[in-house]
Design an enzyme around this catalytic site. Structure first.
Site, PDB file in Angstrom:
ATOM      1  N   ASP A  57       6.741   9.748  10.516  1.00  0.00           N
ATOM      2  CA  ASP A  57       7.900   8.891  10.770  1.00  0.00           C
ATOM      3  C   ASP A  57       9.217   9.484  10.276  1.00  0.00           C
ATOM      4  OD1 ASP A  57       7.169   8.545   8.094  1.00  0.00           O
ATOM      5  OD2 ASP A  57       7.008   6.367   8.218  1.00  0.00           O
ATOM      6  N   GLN A  98       3.400   8.276   7.629  1.00  0.00           N
ATOM      7  CA  GLN A  98       2.756   9.457   7.072  1.00  0.00           C
ATOM      8  C   GLN A  98       1.586   9.103   6.140  1.00  0.00           C
ATOM      9  OE1 GLN A  98       6.867  11.562   6.045  1.00  0.00           O
ATOM     10  NE2 GLN A  98       5.137  12.916   5.664  1.00  0.00           N
ATOM     11  N   HIS A  99       0.799  10.116   5.845  1.00  0.00           N
ATOM     12  CA  HIS A  99      -0.179  10.138   4.756  1.00  0.00           C
ATOM     13  C   HIS A  99      -1.461   9.339   4.977  1.00  0.00           C
ATOM     14  CE1 HIS A  99       2.920  12.030   2.375  1.00  0.00           C
ATOM     15  NE2 HIS A  99       3.644  10.940   2.258  1.00  0.00           N
TER      16      HIS A  99
END
Length: 459
Positions: free
Chosen positions: A227, A71-72
């Site tokens: 994820d 992520q991110h």
């Protein structure tokens, strides 16, 4: 047999699983490494995906595919679609100052929690975009579109610039409660509103991949997801379960029917990969705490676990606070790890090994507590769950039974399950029966948690 492929493009590697769409049975798999570092050229993810696919025997027979990824991460593209600069990953903390500034500028943590379900820290994409605007204005001006790692890989595979609600909820500029982008927040953070991926529903198609595969048609692409959302699908989590995942990062999360908004910032109010929500607490430090302790003692992880089980509960008062790489929860990006209670009596490999395991688990118990839930059990997954010491000590630290599913690539498995959902349709993902699970129980050790809290808080 109808086959589906699931991808886990994680911080450290790319894993691919090929599964039977109906039963979930594993047919073949492959993996390839990613480079180290907190900023990476996305081309490395693409290369690793091709290698992992080749090692999994390619896509012959595969009808649908889905990508789960870390992520991110901030992936910036120019007008031609070229990558502007190396992607900043979730564990890059250089934007910690930008996060503090943004929280204050919007009016404080409560305003952020109400707006997007989470209070941003250095991990969130929105903070990385602010850092880019302030420190690399030329690259910021070149940025025409912004996406996440799974978005970028899905785009490379199928040509459509899309994302899903789960991964979008980790940007800091998409609201799980309203299901829409907060472009006002993005503009305030970045100074502009670059092109953003279209947010797909969980059963929508994200394009097609036209590859040679035995004379069949193109491979259909599912939306993919972050994820943690993929892991929830992979382990079969349902409302009422709490999952603790021990990987490069540590997470504690639960499937919920309503969005959350925690103004303390401890709980990120994410969406999941179905049509529900995924309140989640994330730590920067997890299995690498065990790696560091093993390296310090000059042993492998199996030996570290055996040493930990030789020492008494509480390690004779030796406490490890495992903030080795700074920390996200609590939000201490500049923190370091520490040992407390080191005496002649606790200066043994066994005591240090026990303190490392207990420190990691106490850290995750803090994350678990922040969710404010009281489940009957905890599902323990991830690489760290393979440690015998972790499995046996965890129920004592968590104060409840711990269930460890059969080891697997849960993120890739969840992506594969999403791909099967695309093929089969239906209101819910297909039910795949997982293999055997192990249940661990132990008497609770609240005194270990109490000593850890004292050391953590500097008392």
């Amino acid at each position: 047999m109808t086959l589906v492929a699931g991808v886990d493009s994680s911080t450290q590697s790319c894993k691919v699983v090929i599964r039977d769409a109906e039963t979930g049975a594993l047919v073949r798999q492959g993996r390839a490494a990613h480079p180290d570092g907190t900023e990476v050229d996305p081309a490395a993810w693409w290369t690793a995906l091709q290698e992992a696919l080749a090692r999994a025997g390619g896509l012959d027979g595969v009808e649908a595919m889905s990508v789960g990824a870390q992520q991110h991460g901030m992936v910036c593209l120019d007008e031609s679609g070229a990558v502007v600069r190396d992607a900043l990953l979730w564990n890059d903390t250089r934007s910690a100052g930008a996060a503090r500034d943004l929280v204050e500028e919007l009016g404080g943590p409560l305003r952020w929690a109400e707006a997007v379900g989470s209070v941003p820290v250095a991990s969130f994409t929105v903070t990385k975009l602010r850092w880019l605007a302030e420190h690399e204005p030329g690259n910021a001006r070149r940025t025409a579109r912004v996406c996440l790692p799974h978005d970028w890989l899905t785009w490379r595979l199928g040509g459509e610039f899309v994302t899903d609600r789960g991964d979008a909820s980790g940007t800091g500029y998409w609201s799980p409660a309203t299901g829409s982008y907060r472009t006002d927040i993005l503009k305030a953070a970045f100074g502009a509103v670059p092109g953003l991926p279209r947010v797909l529903g969980p059963r929508d198609q994200a394009g097609e991949l036209d590859v040679p595969r035995g004379g069949r048609g193109p491979v259909r692409l599912a939306p993919g997801t972050g994820d943690n959302m993929a892991a929830a699908l992979g382990v079969g989590a349902v409302p009422g379960d709490v999952v603790v995942s021990l990987g490069t990062s540590g997470t504690a999360f639960a499937v919920a029917d309503v969005p959350s908004a925690d103004p303390s910032g401890a709980v990120a109010g994410f969406a999941d990969a179905t049509e529900r929500f995924l309140p989640l607490v994330c730590t920067l430090n997890a299995t690498r705490v065990l790696d560091a302790a093993a390296r310090l003692l000059g042993v492998d992880l199996d030996r570290l676990g055996r040493l930990a089980l030789e020492a008494p509960a509480g390690a004779g008062g030796l406490v490890c606070v495992p903030y080795l790489e700074g920390e996200r929860t609590p939000n201490l990006p500049d923190a370091t790890g520490s040992l407390h209670g080191l005496t002649l009596g606790t200066s043994t490999p066994a005591h240090l090994a026990r303190a490392a395991v207990e420190g990691l688990l106490c850290h995750m118990a803090d994350a678990f507590d922040a969710l404010g839930l009281d489940p009957a059990r905890v599902l323990l997954i991830g690489g760290g769950a393979r440690s015998e010491a972790v499995r046996r000590i965890a129920p004592a630290i968590f104060g409840r039974p711990v269930v460890v599913p059969e080891p697997g690539e849960y993120v890739a498995d969840g992506a594969a399950r999403q791909a099967a959902w695309l093929l089969g349709g239906g209101a819910e993902p297909p039910v795949w029966e997982r293999g055997g699970t192990e249940r661990f129980e132990a008497d609770a050790t609240p005194d270990v948690r109490a000593r850890y809290a004292e050391a953590r808080d500097g008392r």
